[in-house]
Design an enzyme around this catalytic site. Structure first.
Site, PDB file in Angstrom:
ATOM      1  N   GLU A 238       0.934  -1.189   0.005  1.00  0.00           N
ATOM      2  CA  GLU A 238      -0.047  -0.037  -0.112  1.00  0.00           C
ATOM      3  C   GLU A 238       0.997   1.205   0.040  1.00  0.00           C
ATOM      4  O   GLU A 238       1.647   1.458   0.865  1.00  0.00           O
ATOM      5  CB  GLU A 238      -0.891  -0.057   1.191  1.00  0.00           C
ATOM      6  CG  GLU A 238      -2.043   0.855   1.126  1.00  0.00           C
ATOM      7  CD  GLU A 238      -2.115   2.358   1.842  1.00  0.00           C
ATOM      8  OE1 GLU A 238      -1.345   3.041   1.155  1.00  0.00           O
ATOM      9  OE2 GLU A 238      -2.403   2.303   2.704  1.00  0.00           O
ATOM     10  N   CYS A 272      -1.679   8.916   3.188  1.00  0.00           N
ATOM     11  CA  CYS A 272      -1.742   8.498   1.764  1.00  0.00           C
ATOM     12  C   CYS A 272      -3.097   9.033   0.994  1.00  0.00           C
ATOM     13  O   CYS A 272      -3.209   9.105   0.056  1.00  0.00           O
ATOM     14  CB  CYS A 272      -1.627   7.157   1.732  1.00  0.00           C
ATOM     15  SG  CYS A 272      -2.551   6.065   2.660  1.00  0.00           S
TER      16      CYS A 272
END
Length: 466
Positions: A238, A272
């Site tokens: 990720e 993020c």
């Protein structure tokens, strides 16, 4: 023994000194994990009953976590407490959903045969996480790995080692609380930087979960390949994002401005899934910009130890430098900055006010590269096709949002956006039960969902002839 230090980002003084886990210690940790069989032999119900006890231990350590993160990475106290609250909810959801996700599944059954799919523990999983959410991100991967019967080795970021060690304390307390029903070697920790992590990835493990930068993900992939003669390794990555928000002319501008500023400045922009680009329809651009400025001005940047602070300093100096570089380059190419000034408290700290950049374009780094700061660049568009093209003009594809009162139109646009999660009238983190991961260079694999949970398992097909 190799030692390293962490810097308090508020004072720029040494926070603590740590000793990296040696290669010999890592070898022993991995060997212990591989030899630990008790945990996988327990039923999923037994594992869940044991892991439930983590919730109360977490709550007891709420202030310890909040104060440690304030000192170690500059996270405001209320943000640290919120992080603990959301990981507790995440764990509760996992413990409820995972048994359903990995129960035996009948694929086909006739009078003469039955085909069953079953899910078994993979083995030893390592979890490597960054410094920006050093409580939520580790446990959001550690818990599903454990519930599915694996043993876990955890390496926190070298910039949030202390928070990682408190997580280790939680599992030590769980071992004592359950009279070792949670086995000694089912959770272990490794401390250190890039070289330590690289050595761990190349060791005799079965799976790597990495949450981090694109560069870190590429290094993990390389290390997995270089060590594949000994063992093929599964990985979930990720990675970064350059997340766009598209504001349509019929959007609720008040809600859009409020929510976009909330996610673009969260943890000083060091998330993020934060909004890093805004594309606003030209007919409402000026009105929306005014509201965006108003919401941005409400965000209080300052000392993370103060209860009233919304965003603290950047956690690390290099992140402040990167954001300043992006701003400087944009200004040189004609952008205009509203807010976004750096400042210090008593002469120290990696602080920056939240800000907005106008007159931006895709020739600027701040519209193309992951910035990871509390700056919101905004462009106007005329046609929705133009907005979709701009939103997809990125090597990343983690999240995106569309703001409109026309939900059918929003869903049609969402299908054209190249991102793992596209939200309509909200922007932020996913929820347990829904897949989380990216398109393009934002990662490989999914977490939080049925697909993600099953990644921690070996899938077996049992074919029964009656």
């Amino acid at each position: 023994m190799e030692k390293f230090i962490e810097i308090n980002p508020t004072t720029e003084e040494i926070y603590k000194e740590f000793t990296s886990t040696s290669k010999e210690e890592i070898n022993k940790i991995v060997e212990n994990a591989r030899q630990e069989k008790l945990w996988k032999q327990k039923s999923i119900e037994e594992r869940i009953n044991i892991l439930k006890k983590i919730l109360s231990i977490l709550e007891q350590k709420k202030e310890l976590f909040a104060k440690t993160m304030a000192l170690e990475i500059g996270k405001p106290l209320k943000a640290g407490r919120h992080e603990l609250t959301i990981i507790k909810k995440c764990i509760e959801d996992y413990l409820q959903m995972i048994p359903e996700f990995i129960k035996d599944e009948i694929l086909f059954e006739t009078e003469t045969e039955k085909n069953i799919m079953v899910f078994e523990p993979l083995g030893t999983v390592i979890v490597i996480t960054p410094w920006n959410a050093p409580l939520f991100l580790p446990l959001a991967s550690i818990i599903p790995a454990l519930v599915t019967g694996n043993n876990v080795i955890f390496k926190p970021s070298e910039y949030s080692s202390d928070t990682g060690l408190i997580i280790n304390e939680i599992f030590n307390e769980l071992k004592n609380l359950t009279n070792q029903e949670f086995p000694e070697n089912s959770f272990q920790i490794v401390i250190g930087g890039k070289e330590t992590g690289n050595y761990l990835v190349k060791s005799d493990i079965d799976m790597v979960v990495l949450i981090g930068s694109l560069k870190a993900g590429q290094e993990v992939m390389k290390s997995c390949v270089e060590s594949c003669k000994e063992r093929l390794k599964r990985f979930i990555l990720e990675l970064g994002g350059k997340d766009p928000a598209i504001i349509l002319e019929e959007a609720d501008l008040n809600k859009a401005a409020r929510e976009i500023v909330k996610t673009s400045t969260m943890y000083t922009g060091q998330v993020c899934f934060g909004v890093e680009r805004v594309y606003c329809h030209e007919s409402v651009y000026e009105e929306f910009l005014t509201k965006l400025i108003e919401e941005t001005n409400k965000i209080k940047a300052g000392d993370p130890s103060k209860e009233e602070t919304d965003i603290g300093p950047f956690s690390v100096k290099f992140q402040l430098e990167k954001v300043n570089n992006h701003i400087k380059e944009a200004l040189e190419k004609g952008a205009k900055l509203i807010g976004g000034k750096t400042f210090k408290i008593f002469g120290n700290g990696y602080f920056m006010e939240p800000g907005i950049l106008t007159n931006v374009n895709h020739e600027m780094k701040i519209m193309k590269e992951e910035t990871f700061g509390p700056i919101t660049p905004i462009m106007k568009f005329k046609l929705i096709e133009e907005a979709i093209k701009l939103a997809n003009d990125s090597e990343y594809g983690l999240t995106a949002s569309i703001w409109t009162k026309d939900l059918k139109k929003g869903q049609e646009i969402a299908k054209k956006i190249e991102a793992g999660t596209v939200e309509i009238n909200r922007h932020g983190m996913s929820k347990v039960g829904c897949p989380w991961g990216g398109y393009k260079k934002s990662g490989i694999g999914r977490i939080y969902s049925k697909e993600g949970i099953r990644s921690f398992c070996n899938t077996k097909h049992i074919w029964v002839v009656k």
